[in-house]
Write a protein that holds these residues in place. Structure first.
Motif, mmCIF file in Angstrom:
data_model
loop_
_atom_site.group_PDB
_atom_site.id
_atom_site.type_symbol
_atom_site.label_atom_id
_atom_site.label_comp_id
_atom_site.label_asym_id
_atom_site.label_seq_id
_atom_site.Cartn_x
_atom_site.Cartn_y
_atom_site.Cartn_z
ATOM 1 N N ARG A 117 0.869 -1.165 0.000
ATOM 2 C CA ARG A 117 0.000 0.000 0.000
ATOM 3 C C ARG A 117 0.912 1.222 0.000
ATOM 4 O O ARG A 117 1.887 1.285 0.733
ATOM 5 N N VAL A 118 0.584 2.186 -0.801
ATOM 6 C CA VAL A 118 1.506 3.303 -0.987
ATOM 7 C C VAL A 118 0.908 4.589 -0.449
ATOM 8 O O VAL A 118 -0.227 4.945 -0.756
ATOM 9 N N THR A 119 1.646 5.274 0.389
ATOM 10 C CA THR A 119 1.294 6.660 0.710
ATOM 11 C C THR A 119 2.492 7.512 0.318
ATOM 12 O O THR A 119 3.611 7.014 0.218
ATOM 13 N N PHE A 120 2.223 8.766 0.067
ATOM 14 C CA PHE A 120 3.346 9.589 -0.408
ATOM 15 C C PHE A 120 3.170 11.041 -0.002
ATOM 16 O O PHE A 120 2.081 11.482 0.362
ATOM 17 N N LYS A 121 4.250 11.782 -0.046
ATOM 18 C CA LYS A 121 4.184 13.238 0.105
ATOM 19 C C LYS A 121 5.127 13.897 -0.905
ATOM 20 O O LYS A 121 6.122 13.295 -1.292
ATOM 21 N N THR A 175 2.511 -1.074 4.361
ATOM 22 C CA THR A 175 2.376 0.259 3.789
ATOM 23 C C THR A 175 3.769 0.872 3.624
ATOM 24 O O THR A 175 4.615 0.701 4.483
ATOM 25 N N ILE A 176 3.973 1.526 2.537
ATOM 26 C CA ILE A 176 5.273 2.174 2.306
ATOM 27 C C ILE A 176 5.043 3.659 2.044
ATOM 28 O O ILE A 176 4.108 4.052 1.331
ATOM 29 N N LEU A 177 5.868 4.496 2.672
ATOM 30 C CA LEU A 177 5.738 5.945 2.507
ATOM 31 C C LEU A 177 6.851 6.449 1.580
ATOM 32 O O LEU A 177 8.028 6.174 1.793
ATOM 33 N N LEU A 178 6.450 7.109 0.545
ATOM 34 C CA LEU A 178 7.438 7.647 -0.405
ATOM 35 C C LEU A 178 7.505 9.156 -0.262
ATOM 36 O O LEU A 178 6.479 9.829 -0.132
ATOM 37 N N THR A 179 8.720 9.652 -0.288
ATOM 38 C CA THR A 179 8.880 11.104 -0.308
ATOM 39 C C THR A 179 9.356 11.505 -1.703
ATOM 40 O O THR A 179 10.349 10.970 -2.199
#
Lengths: 427, 714
Positions: free
Chosen positions: B683-687, B708-712
């Protein structure tokens, strides 16, 4: 062997003398046309048109010698090849020609420019003569015998039209004389004349009036003809002819307003009424007429023409050379020129008629016809008899291409004529 | 006759009869010619009238028909000056026949009233009618001012103007007006033409007038009311020959930059005038030549070409020439030779020579004399090396091409004034004042040529502003750059002065214009103005001449600003504060806009780099690497990332590891990253936006789905 007699014995000296007289008078008048009292140059100075013309005359003399030396059979044998070469030149000029005054019709070789269109008359004359020399060809009976002739004329005409040199193309109308002499039914030139007459009438009157007049005349014809000739069945033919004529009237109207370019239309209009545009297209004609008119009976004298000093008439050393004659030498000078041409053309017709081979006769008529057409149009336009069509006066106008082509045209005929005593009749 | 022919028997005879017919026809036509000839000669109205009479009566005149003037183009082929046709409209009231006239006169009158409004419809109508019935007048001008081409196209559809077989009599007289699409930019350089004569009188228009003007034709014109000339006849006696086009080296982008920077500074300093010239070092092609003169409060216009014809004492920019002469003469090492400049004021015979710096520079090296622009220093050096041989010094100036004009292709260059010993004004002081740029006259362009020669390793190049002459599209003349075969001085001297000129910007008087991106080399000059024979304090002629980028000079440039005013300290009116910032602004802008002179990015890359340039699907990357001619992307991986090496080499790394591993997403765009991760079940979240710079799960970590993986992105 009679063939070994020198050519000078058999060549027609009357034509040669007229030719020389034309060149001499022409050259002197070119000098008068370009003469500028403030910057005087000699007649032999190649910086002016007179000096250049002398050079062209000299080269033409060399060409004439060559023509007279070459065996007369050459011209008949190679006529189609000569035709092909000229066509090739006409095609070449479309791609490689230099643009002078808006028409791409000149080939430049160093300082000289040649105009292949001038030589197309020669090529067509030879080709038509060669084609008609076949005794099986008959212009009186077989329609299909006309097709090659149409082709021979149409191909160079089309190419010349592409290079925007319409004047030279109109000269081809002179071949009608030859074809008529060789048996073309008389109604064909008659139709041409009716067309021309309708053209002029259409310009003068409202087209609906003309259409009405044609219908009335047709009606009268249908009503009267059976009484007059005791022949019936002319009804449909008359109706057809009148319809065609009405069609022509409307066609001319359309042609004048939509096909012709403005200046071409203007030139025809001016013919009918020079004052319709005295500052525009009518200008050349009015100025030319003034020049000739102001000459009076004996003219103003050599180099005394004011038009030279003031440069009123454009193209004075080329297309309008007859003005110079008319102004400086008056009616006498102009009459001498007209007389020379009448003599030359009559002599050519006489010579053509005494030929034993059909090739020689047809060719002779071509030469006479072409020279006559040029003379008629050129002199006609300077005195307001013909529309302004930029074609040169043979042997008079300045220009190497035209001098060369007319000299070659004429002397090939003289060469063939000189061999006449030794030629067998072929019909 | 037809029957006869077809009967066959009489065939031959019939044909001979035809010969007679033809003969008669020819004869008849010849008679017709004859009759017409007689008629023309005896019965037509022209009989005996002379041409001159006719022309005088009708106001006809043989006139020159002006040729179409050629265009002036910039370096990138945009139009700088062109001739646009305009038309006077008039009506020959006698031409139309009465039916046509009566039918259309009302329409024409109302169209005229509606479009031009000089009279009412009724007014136009009565005026036209008056002319039509008048015995003496026939030609009426319908509008007092000329109309444009577009208007003419409209008028052409009007009655009397539209094509009609009878002709309506409407006429147009064509005139040409010069139009400068970029005006007022480079106005003075491009120049202008005299409205009356149509000849160029200033700028390039004057310098290349012969080429631009073409050859006039000759034709008959009718002079009509209002000075209008209507060509008569449809043929000209001599066809005009259109002028040739002049292709300049000016670049309107650069010109614009130069003018903006110059104008701002002039406004700020309330200066009298200013000039900027930018020239390509190798070829001498001038890219911009701006000249602005004060014409009222905060109003600057192009009225005089100072760059070309505005001579002045150049001031300290000339110290370069003196330093070069000294170096040529002595071959010394300018970093080792010391000069004592004392306390900033030096008694020199009966005069005092001062340095701008209060308290003086003390003892400095010869190189610093130039970097700090010490007047005393340069005079000391002159005393040391040239005291008894002024001729030798003058010989060097000649060798540096400073005593003769540059002979640029423009008219009006003011020759330099450098006196020699035969001059009446020559004194024993002269040489020392010349050493720092006084007692002489130089134009900015002449000074620039010296700096350009230094930038070009000593090879003097003639400034040029026109490079091609074309006839329509056809190339007629190509001007090649003129580079002198012999350098003006030794390579040693060039190397030394180049270092000093860089020193001026790096740690000398102009250090505030130093740039981090590229190096500027140049020299300031602040000359006191000579007013009534006295060099006046407070009135300065400031300049900055130099070139950039200093390690590989592409452009040389000079900025001159005259009489800057400010309420601040003295130095605010000196070149360093006035001319140098303009130089810097222009140089910065050119540097930013011209990719070619920027240092290649690759040069600044380390031998090996981990920084990712692109990352994504190999199918896409293959296309990119092919387009950019880089090492091709690997074939055998679905995803890859590239980092750059020196010399354009690319290092490819496969980023798609095992099917369940977290991939390396560095440098990937969101679209690719999202597709890749979701296919693996993350699952991808990003900013942020742009490319991935950080990922919350490290690459290669074997994580099963559902995380879940957070991408900057950045």
């Amino acid at each position: 062997m009679p063939e070994n007699k020198p050519i000078t014995k058999n060549v027609d000296w009357i034509v040669v003398l007229i030719y020389i007289a034309c060149l001499a008078i022409g050259w002197v008048n070119i000098y008068a046309a370009v003469y500028n009292p403030e910057v005087q140059t000699s007649m032999f100075d190649v910086s002016n048109n007179a000096g250049k013309q002398l050079m062209w005359i000299g080269t033409a003399a060399l060409l004439i010698v060559c023509i007279l030396v070459i065996d007369y059979k050459f011209y008949e044998t190679f006529s189609f090849i000569i035709y092909a070469v000229v066509i090739a030149l006409l095609v070449l000029v479309l791609f490689a020609g230099s643009n002078i005054n808006g028409s791409r019709s000149w080939i430049k070789i160093g300082a000289f420019s040649l105009q292949p269109a001038e030589f197309s008359k020669l090529a067509i004359s030879l080709a038509i003569a060669k084609y008609l020399s076949d005794p099986a060809i008959s212009l009186t009976r077989k329609l299909k015998d006309y097709y090659p002739i149409m082709g021979i004329i149409a191909l160079p005409a089309f190419l010349i039209l592409l290079s925007n040199e319409t004047g030279s193309m109109l000269v081809f109308a002179s071949f009608a004389v030859v074809l008529y002499r060789e048996g073309m039914p008389g109604f064909i030139p008659a139709i041409g004349m009716v067309m021309a007459a309708l053209l002029i009438i259409t310009l003068l009157f409202v087209k609906w009036y003309i259409a009405g007049a044609i219908i009335i005349i047709a009606g009268l014809a249908i009503w009267i003809m059976p009484v007059m000739t005791r022949r019936r069945g002319g009804l449909w033919a008359t109706i057809l002819v009148s319809l065609v004529m009405i069609g022509i009237v409307f066609g001319v109207d359309f042609f004048m307003n939509n096909v012709l370019q403005k200046h071409q239309r203007g030139r025809i209009m001016v013919l009918l009424d020079p004052d319709s545009d005295p500052r525009g297209i009518g200008w050349n004609v009015i100025q030319s007429k003034i020049a000739i008119g102001s000459g009076g009976f004996a003219g103003k004298g050599f180099l005394q023409g004011t038009q030279t000093k003031f440069d009123f008439v454009p193209e004075q050393s080329t297309d309008f050379i007859f003005c110079t004659v008319g102004e400086e030498h008056g009616f006498i000078g102009a009459a001498v020129v007209v007389f020379l041409f009448v003599c030359l053309i009559s002599r050519l017709v006489i010579l053509a008629e005494r030929q034993r081979s059909r090739f020689a006769r047809v060719y002779g008529y071509c030469v006479a016809g072409i020279i006559f057409f040029h003379f008629m149009i050129n002199v006609g336009m300077t005195i307001g008899l013909m529309p302004v069509i930029g074609i040169p006066l043979p042997f008079f106008s300045y220009g190497g291409s035209s001098l060369w082509s007319f000299s070659i045209l004429l002397f090939i005929f003289l060469k063939i004529d000189a061999q006449r005593p030794f030629t067998l009749s072929r019909g | 006759m037809k029957n006869e022919v077809e009967s066959g028997q009489n065939n031959k005879k019939a044909l001979i009869n035809r010969a007679r017919t033809v003969g008669w026809l020819l004869f008849l036509l010849a008679i017709l010619v004859f009759v017409k000839l007689i008629r023309v000669q005896y019965y037509d109205e022209f009989k005996g009238k002379t041409w001159a009479e006719y022309s005088a009566k009708n106001d006809l005149k043989l006139d020159t028909i002006p040729a179409m003037r050629g265009n002036i183009y910039s370096n990138d082929k945009s139009l700088l000056a062109t001739s646009l046709p305009y038309y006077y409209i008039g009506l020959d009231t006698k031409v139309a026949d009465s039916t046509y006239f009566d039918e259309h006169i009302d329409e024409l009158s109302s169209l005229l009233a509606k479009s031009f409004g000089e009279h009412t419809a009724a007014g136009y109508r009565s005026k036209i009618m008056r002319y039509r019935v008048s015995k003496t007048k026939r030609y009426l001008r319908l509008k007092s001012r000329e109309i444009s081409y577009l208007d003419r196209e409209k008028v052409k559809k009007w009655p009397f103007f539209a094509k009609h077989k009878k002709g309506g009599g409407g006429k147009f007289e064509t005139i040409y007006k010069r139009y400068k699409p970029y005006s007022p930019m480079a106005d003075r350089t491009i120049g202008g033409i005299d409205a009356k004569s149509g000849r160029g009188y200033i700028g390039l228009e004057a310098s290349f007038d012969k080429i631009l003007e073409g050859k006039s034709g000759i034709g008959w014109v009718e002079l009509v009311e209002g000075g209008m000339k209507i060509p008569v006849g449809d043929a000209l006696n001599v066809q005009p020959e259109a002028g040739r086009d002049v292709y300049t080296t000016l670049d309107m982008k650069v010109q614009d930059m130069a003018e903006i920077a110059l104008r701002r500074k002039l406004n700020e300093m309330d200066a009298d005038f200013g000039s900027v010239v930018i020239m390509e070092v190798k070829t001498g092609e001038i890219r911009a030549m701006a000249n602005l003169t004060k014409r009222g409060d905060h109003k600057y216009e192009e009225v005089f070409n100072y760059a070309l014809a505005g001579s002045n004492d150049p001031g300290s920019t000339f110290k370069l020439a003196t330093m070069m002469a000294i170096l040529e003469e002595t071959k010394m090492d300018p970093d080792k030779i010391m000069v004592n400049t004392g306390n900033g004021a030096m008694r020199f015979r009966s005069n005092i020579i001062r340095d701008a710096h209060r308290g003086g520079f003390g003892t400095i090296t010869a190189a610093q004399v130039l970097e700090k622009s010490s007047n005393i220093g340069i005079v000391q050096l002159m005393l040391r090396y040239f005291a008894d041989k002024p001729d030798q010094y003058l010989k060097y100036l000649k060798q540096f091409h400073l005593t003769t004009p540059t002979d640029i292709q423009m008219k009006g260059e003011k020759p330099p004034l450098i006196r020699d010993r035969t001059s009446k004004q020559w004194s024993s002081y002269s040489m020392y004042y010349m050493a720092h740029g006084y007692e002489m006259q130089m134009t900015p362009l002449q000074t620039l040529a010296l700096y350009n020669a230094v930038a070009n390793d000593g090879y003097w190049v003639r400034p040029m502003i026109v490079k091609e002459i074309r006839n329509a599209e056809e190339l007629e003349d190509k001007m090649e750059p003129y580079v002198e075969e012999k350098p003006i001085c030794s390579p040693e001297t060039i190397r030394k002065v180049k270092k000093m000129l860089e020193g001026v910007v790096n740690n000398g008087l102009a250090k505030h214009i130093k740039s981090d991106l590229y190096k500027i080399a140049g020299k300031t000059g602040t000359a006191r103005k000579l007013i009534n024979g006295i060099y006046t304090e407070g009135k300065n002629y400031t300049s900055f001449a130099g070139y950039f980028p200093a390690d590989k000079p592409k452009y040389s440039c000079i900025v001159v600003i005259d009489n800057p005013k400010s309420s601040g300290a003295d130095y605010t009116r000196y070149a360093g504060s006035v001319a140098a910032p303009v130089f810097k602004e222009v140089a910065d802008r050119i540097y930013a806009s011209e990719v070619g002179i920027q240092k290649p990015v690759i040069d600044s890359l380390p031998a090996e780099s981990k920084a990712v340039m692109w990352a994504g699907r190999t199918s896409d990357l293959k296309v990119i690497s092919k387009e950019l001619k880089l090492t091709p992307a690997p074939e055998d991986a679905e995803y890859a990332a590239a980092s750059l090496y020196k010399k354009g080499k690319t290092n490819w790394k496969k980023t798609d590891l095992g099917s369940k591993d977290v991939p390396d997403l560095q440098g990937m765009a969101m679209r690719d990253a999202l597709y890749l991760l979701e296919n693996k079940g993350f699952r991808v979240t990003f900013k942020g936006s742009g490319k991935v710079v950080e990922q919350s799960l490290p690459p290669g970590a074997n994580q099963s789905g559902g995380k879940t993986i957070l991408l900057t992105l950045q």
